[in-house]
Enzyme design. Structure first.
Site, mmCIF file in Angstrom:
data_model
loop_
_atom_site.group_PDB
_atom_site.id
_atom_site.type_symbol
_atom_site.label_atom_id
_atom_site.label_comp_id
_atom_site.label_asym_id
_atom_site.label_seq_id
_atom_site.Cartn_x
_atom_site.Cartn_y
_atom_site.Cartn_z
ATOM 1 N N LEU A 7 12.348 -6.067 -9.134
ATOM 2 C CA LEU A 7 13.229 -5.284 -8.275
ATOM 3 C C LEU A 7 12.423 -4.293 -7.446
ATOM 4 O O LEU A 7 11.711 -3.450 -7.993
ATOM 5 C CB LEU A 7 14.262 -4.532 -9.118
ATOM 6 C CG LEU A 7 15.049 -5.375 -10.125
ATOM 7 C CD1 LEU A 7 16.104 -4.530 -10.813
ATOM 8 C CD2 LEU A 7 15.700 -6.576 -9.449
ATOM 9 N N ARG A 14 12.185 9.983 -2.742
ATOM 10 C CA ARG A 14 11.395 11.124 -3.203
ATOM 11 C C ARG A 14 9.892 10.990 -2.945
ATOM 12 O O ARG A 14 9.146 11.945 -3.117
ATOM 13 C CB ARG A 14 11.641 11.351 -4.710
ATOM 14 C CG ARG A 14 12.926 12.115 -4.961
ATOM 15 C CD ARG A 14 13.204 12.227 -6.445
ATOM 16 N NE ARG A 14 13.673 10.975 -7.014
ATOM 17 C CZ ARG A 14 13.683 10.712 -8.315
ATOM 18 N NH1 ARG A 14 13.213 11.584 -9.181
ATOM 19 N NH2 ARG A 14 14.162 9.561 -8.752
ATOM 20 N N THR A 81 21.277 -2.426 -9.295
ATOM 21 C CA THR A 81 20.298 -3.321 -9.929
ATOM 22 C C THR A 81 20.905 -4.689 -10.295
ATOM 23 O O THR A 81 20.226 -5.712 -10.205
ATOM 24 C CB THR A 81 19.705 -2.663 -11.189
ATOM 25 O OG1 THR A 81 20.782 -2.133 -11.991
ATOM 26 C CG2 THR A 81 18.768 -1.521 -10.837
ATOM 27 N N ARG A 302 -17.624 1.789 -3.232
ATOM 28 C CA ARG A 302 -16.371 1.556 -2.493
ATOM 29 C C ARG A 302 -15.872 0.122 -2.543
ATOM 30 O O ARG A 302 -15.009 -0.264 -1.761
ATOM 31 C CB ARG A 302 -16.564 1.986 -1.050
ATOM 32 C CG ARG A 302 -16.642 3.500 -0.914
ATOM 33 C CD ARG A 302 -16.927 3.889 0.514
ATOM 34 N NE ARG A 302 -16.070 3.184 1.442
ATOM 35 C CZ ARG A 302 -16.400 2.880 2.693
ATOM 36 N NH1 ARG A 302 -17.572 3.223 3.163
ATOM 37 N NH2 ARG A 302 -15.565 2.234 3.468
ATOM 38 N N LYS A 320 -21.264 0.288 -0.423
ATOM 39 C CA LYS A 320 -20.125 -0.587 -0.152
ATOM 40 C C LYS A 320 -20.629 -1.992 0.135
ATOM 41 O O LYS A 320 -21.590 -2.161 0.887
ATOM 42 C CB LYS A 320 -19.364 -0.056 1.064
ATOM 43 C CG LYS A 320 -18.001 -0.673 1.178
ATOM 44 C CD LYS A 320 -17.466 -0.632 2.568
ATOM 45 C CE LYS A 320 -16.228 -1.503 2.608
ATOM 46 N NZ LYS A 320 -15.742 -1.671 3.955
ATOM 47 N N TYR A 335 -26.537 6.020 2.332
ATOM 48 C CA TYR A 335 -25.442 5.066 2.511
ATOM 49 C C TYR A 335 -26.011 3.649 2.555
ATOM 50 O O TYR A 335 -26.887 3.340 3.366
ATOM 51 C CB TYR A 335 -24.654 5.349 3.805
ATOM 52 C CG TYR A 335 -23.643 4.257 4.074
ATOM 53 C CD1 TYR A 335 -22.574 4.062 3.201
ATOM 54 C CD2 TYR A 335 -23.766 3.388 5.143
ATOM 55 C CE1 TYR A 335 -21.657 3.036 3.395
ATOM 56 C CE2 TYR A 335 -22.858 2.357 5.349
ATOM 57 C CZ TYR A 335 -21.807 2.186 4.460
ATOM 58 O OH TYR A 335 -20.914 1.170 4.644
#
Ligand code: UD1
Ligand code: CA
Length: 427
Positions: A7, A14, A81, A302, A320, A335
């Site tokens: 569902l 909210r 539901t 990452r 990464k 990096y």
């Protein structure tokens, strides 16, 4: 094989977000993704029906791109539901077997728990099994109402409950296992005579009792698994619970986590034993970290990162999509992206693999072969290869391939003006 219904049509008001609730992420996976993966992980379900409504197109796209065994079914308007589950009736008209129902916003549920639950349903030879849990604070959940002999009578929603019913601490976790053939008729007979004027899925318990079906509740062992997300506060809490679980798993498997309070590791990452993860390290996505590595403090992986054994990734190093072979060190301020880095390489402080061209938006690859030494503050402009054993002098910008065992340096020669300061001061 069983089917599942997930569902995910509700609004999620909210969350106060433009993103549909179930597409919010914990690390790099959506809430809905965790639920579908947990269901698929049981290997007892071959097809999932995801009920979509609010911002349906986005959820449909997500499911279509990521899950070949999952269909979306539109529920519009959303009348509760029970109404949501009834959307699947046309698809499962002739289906005879089990249907598992879950919510798309409970990302902490595990395959293990679902397997235990389905097994309990089978062992009890049950027609309707509902997962329940005992909460010190049951507020907002449907309460499990039992008869004097302990058998299941009904589920009563908070808004419909009497004070005695509200005092019940056993709640409906919102996960069900159904003998579909026997229960499917219930969905066309649900009523809306309740406080919310909705078709309640929970009313199938009373329907089952009336129709002499075998109705049972199965109590969940670990309460946190049904933690539902309704707000950004819940999202942070779920991330914390998931992280705690992940770190405990790693520590049990022989990984040293120096400070579990400041270490964040995506559950999709694997780590070998005797590796040490130092504080304030953030590891997201699918990564494979070998044994005897040292990562952190303050490192950021990452995703798509493979570290072979004995690799050191130090402070303020971001990695990464890179494969780094054994005994290689990148200890400070670096990096490394879209790169192949060999064994026994030293990457000096402040080294950058410049892998991205923002004009063409193309990412290119950097290859650093075994035994290479990269001097501090160098930029390797991809695509570029530094062949075996070569050295790059500090502060170099490397735009062409470097041949094996050679030195490449682009730094301006150093000049010294003797007594220059003294002369200035005496003027
Ligand atoms: C529901 C249960 C409650 C249980 C709780 C567990 C009912 C009537 N109540 O309450 O007993 O303790 O879950 O978390 O079932 N949804 C749709 N379409 C709709 C309405 C809801 O797809 O028309 C989806 C929502 O997106 C959500 C899930 O169903 O994923 C549950 O709905 P929600 O309104 O959150 O139910 P609760 O009031 O929490
Ligand atoms: Ca509700």
């Amino acid at each position: 094989m069983a089917k599942s219904i997930i569902l995910a049509a509700g609004k999620g008001t909210r969350m106060k977000s433009e993103t549909p609730k179930v597409l919010h992420e914990i690390y790099s996976k959506t809430l809905l993704g965790y639920v579908i993966d947990a269901v698929n992980g049981t290997e007892l379900v071959d097809e999932n029906y995801v009920i979509v409504g609010h911002q349906a197109e986005l959820v449909e796209d997500y499911v279509k791109t990521n899950y070949t065994n999952s269909k979306t079914v539109l529920q519009s308007p959303q009348l509760g539901t029970g109404h949501a589950v009834s959307m699947v009736l046309p698809y499962l008209n002739d289906y005879k077997g089990e249907v598992i129902i879950l919510c798309g916003d409970t990302p902490l549920i595990t395959s293990e728990t679902l397997k235990t639950f389905i097994k309990a349903h089978r062992d009890m030879n049950s027609d309707i099994t509902v997962m329940s849990a005992v909460f010190d604070n049951p507020t907002n959940y449907g309460r499990i109402i039992r008869n004097a002999d302990g058998s299941l009578n009904s589920i009563v929603e908070e808004k419909d409950a009497t004070p005695e019913q509200k005092a019940v601490k056993e709640i409906n976790a919102g996960i069900y296992c159904l003998n579909w053939e026997k229960i499917k008729d219930a969905f066309s007979q649900l009523k809306t005579n309740n406080a919310q004027g909705e078709y309640y899925l929970t009313d199938i318990i009373e329907w089952g009792n009336k129709n002499r079906l075998k109705v049972n509740a199965h109590i969940l062992a670990n309460n946190t698994e049904i933690y539902g997300i309704n707000s950004k506060l819940n999202l942070a809490e779920a991330t914390r619970i998931m992280t705690k679980r992940t770190l405990e798993h790693f520590m049990t498997e022989g990984v040293t986590i120096v400070d579990p309070n400041t270490t964040w590791i995506d559950p999709q990452t694997e780590i070998g034993k005797d590796t040490v993860i130092l504080p304030s390290t953030y590891i997201e996505g699918k990564n494979k970290i070998g044994s005897h590595c040292k990562v952190g403090p303050f490192s950021h992986l990452r995703g798509g990162v493979t570290l072979d054994d004995y690799v050191k990734i130090g402070n303020f190093v971001e990695v990464k999509k890179a494969h780094i072979k054994s005994h290689t060190n990148a200890c400070h301020l670096t990096y490394i992206g879209d790169s192949e880095v060999g064994a026994n390489v030293n990457i000096g402080a402040g080294t950058i693999t410049a892998n991205y061209d923002p004009l063409s938006k193309v990412k290119s690859k950097t290859v650093i072969e075994d035994n290479v030494k990269i001097g501090s503050n160098s930029v390797l402009v991809a695509p570029v290869t530094i062949e075996e054993g070569a050295n790059v002098g500090a502060l170099s910008v490397i735009t062409k391939n470097v041949k094996k065992w050679s030195l490449a340096i682009t730094r301006a020669p150093m000049r010294v003006f003797e007594d220059w300061v003294t002369k200035r001061l005496n003027k």
